[in-house]
Write a protein that holds these residues in place. Sequence first.
Motif, PDB file in Angstrom:
ATOM      1  N   CYS A  41       0.817  -1.215   0.000  1.00 36.98           N
ATOM      2  CA  CYS A  41       0.000   0.000   0.000  1.00 36.98           C
ATOM      3  C   CYS A  41       0.854   1.270   0.000  1.00 36.98           C
ATOM      4  O   CYS A  41       0.466   2.275  -0.585  1.00 36.98           O
ATOM      5  CB  CYS A  41      -0.944   0.005   1.196  1.00 36.98           C
ATOM      6  SG  CYS A  41      -2.084  -1.408   1.212  1.00 36.98           S
ATOM      7  N   ILE A  50      -3.369   5.755   5.334  1.00 36.82           N
ATOM      8  CA  ILE A  50      -4.056   4.634   5.983  1.00 36.82           C
ATOM      9  C   ILE A  50      -4.419   4.997   7.416  1.00 36.82           C
ATOM     10  O   ILE A  50      -5.566   4.835   7.836  1.00 36.82           O
ATOM     11  CB  ILE A  50      -3.170   3.373   5.965  1.00 36.82           C
ATOM     12  CG1 ILE A  50      -2.845   2.969   4.519  1.00 36.82           C
ATOM     13  CG2 ILE A  50      -3.841   2.225   6.715  1.00 36.82           C
ATOM     14  CD1 ILE A  50      -1.748   1.934   4.396  1.00 36.82           C
ATOM     15  N   ASN A  53      -7.353   7.651   8.071  1.00 40.18           N
ATOM     16  CA  ASN A  53      -8.609   7.526   7.328  1.00 40.18           C
ATOM     17  C   ASN A  53      -9.803   7.386   8.257  1.00 40.18           C
ATOM     18  O   ASN A  53      -9.649   7.241   9.470  1.00 40.18           O
ATOM     19  CB  ASN A  53      -8.528   6.336   6.360  1.00 40.18           C
ATOM     20  CG  ASN A  53      -8.602   5.014   7.083  1.00 40.18           C
ATOM     21  OD1 ASN A  53      -9.642   4.631   7.589  1.00 40.18           O
ATOM     22  ND2 ASN A  53      -7.486   4.306   7.148  1.00 40.18           N
ATOM     23  N   TRP A  61     -13.246  -1.990   2.366  1.00 42.44           N
ATOM     24  CA  TRP A  61     -11.812  -1.946   2.037  1.00 42.44           C
ATOM     25  C   TRP A  61     -11.567  -2.677   0.721  1.00 42.44           C
ATOM     26  O   TRP A  61     -10.821  -2.207  -0.133  1.00 42.44           O
ATOM     27  CB  TRP A  61     -10.968  -2.571   3.156  1.00 42.44           C
ATOM     28  CG  TRP A  61     -10.650  -1.645   4.282  1.00 42.44           C
ATOM     29  CD1 TRP A  61     -11.092  -1.725   5.571  1.00 42.44           C
ATOM     30  CD2 TRP A  61      -9.805  -0.481   4.232  1.00 42.44           C
ATOM     31  NE1 TRP A  61     -10.588  -0.691   6.317  1.00 42.44           N
ATOM     32  CE2 TRP A  61      -9.792   0.085   5.520  1.00 42.44           C
ATOM     33  CE3 TRP A  61      -9.068   0.135   3.227  1.00 42.44           C
ATOM     34  CZ2 TRP A  61      -9.063   1.231   5.842  1.00 42.44           C
ATOM     35  CZ3 TRP A  61      -8.341   1.279   3.538  1.00 42.44           C
ATOM     36  CH2 TRP A  61      -8.346   1.813   4.819  1.00 42.44           C
ATOM     37  N   LEU A  84      -6.604  -4.344   7.403  1.00 48.07           N
ATOM     38  CA  LEU A  84      -7.135  -2.983   7.420  1.00 48.07           C
ATOM     39  C   LEU A  84      -8.465  -2.899   8.166  1.00 48.07           C
ATOM     40  O   LEU A  84      -8.688  -1.978   8.949  1.00 48.07           O
ATOM     41  CB  LEU A  84      -7.268  -2.445   5.996  1.00 48.07           C
ATOM     42  CG  LEU A  84      -5.952  -2.212   5.259  1.00 48.07           C
ATOM     43  CD1 LEU A  84      -6.210  -1.860   3.799  1.00 48.07           C
ATOM     44  CD2 LEU A  84      -5.112  -1.136   5.940  1.00 48.07           C
TER      45      LEU A  84
END
Length: 189
Positions: A41, A50, A53, A61, A84
């Motif tokens: 990522c 990340i 967010n 996701w 995530l």
Amino acid sequence: MLTLRARPLRVALLLAAIPISPTLAQELPEGSGKDTVAGMCTVCHPVRTITRNSGYSEEHWRQLIATMVDLKGTPEEKTITSYLARHFPPNTKRQAKPVAGDATIKFKEWVVPTLGQRARDPIETPDGMIWWAGQFGSLIGRINPKTGEMKEWPLDPTANPHSVFHDHDGNIWYTGNKNGTLGKFDPKT
């Protein structure tokens, strides 16, 4: 224009094998999938994209990632989305906060020449120009915000660029997420 080509999954695996800097490793929570997220990522996004967010469910996701890179059905897709969703679920930490009193905000918007391209990831170069990646149009574009003049350059139709960056020599670099390429564009030539 220089384009480096490799198979998308091979690129993803190679990127995942890049040693993670201690700084990146410290910014992401410990857990299964951390190294895969940091290795894949952060090739296109800083870690703060990340960590700051608003969070998503695992399915959201998956949907978000699918707009950036095709990992459908790969082990990396499940590893990344699980990590995530576990560490960055929906939250309110970036929720809008009302401002007391009146406020005046001005936005300047432009319509890009190629509609439906999903213009994204704008950057400003030292000369004041704004560059973007037209992901679904497989192009990169530039606007002069003072005059509104825009120009677009087509890339390999299978590139689907995700990000653009500039270097100190004035070249524009892009990632071709759909076809696993890294391209260099020299605006002077």
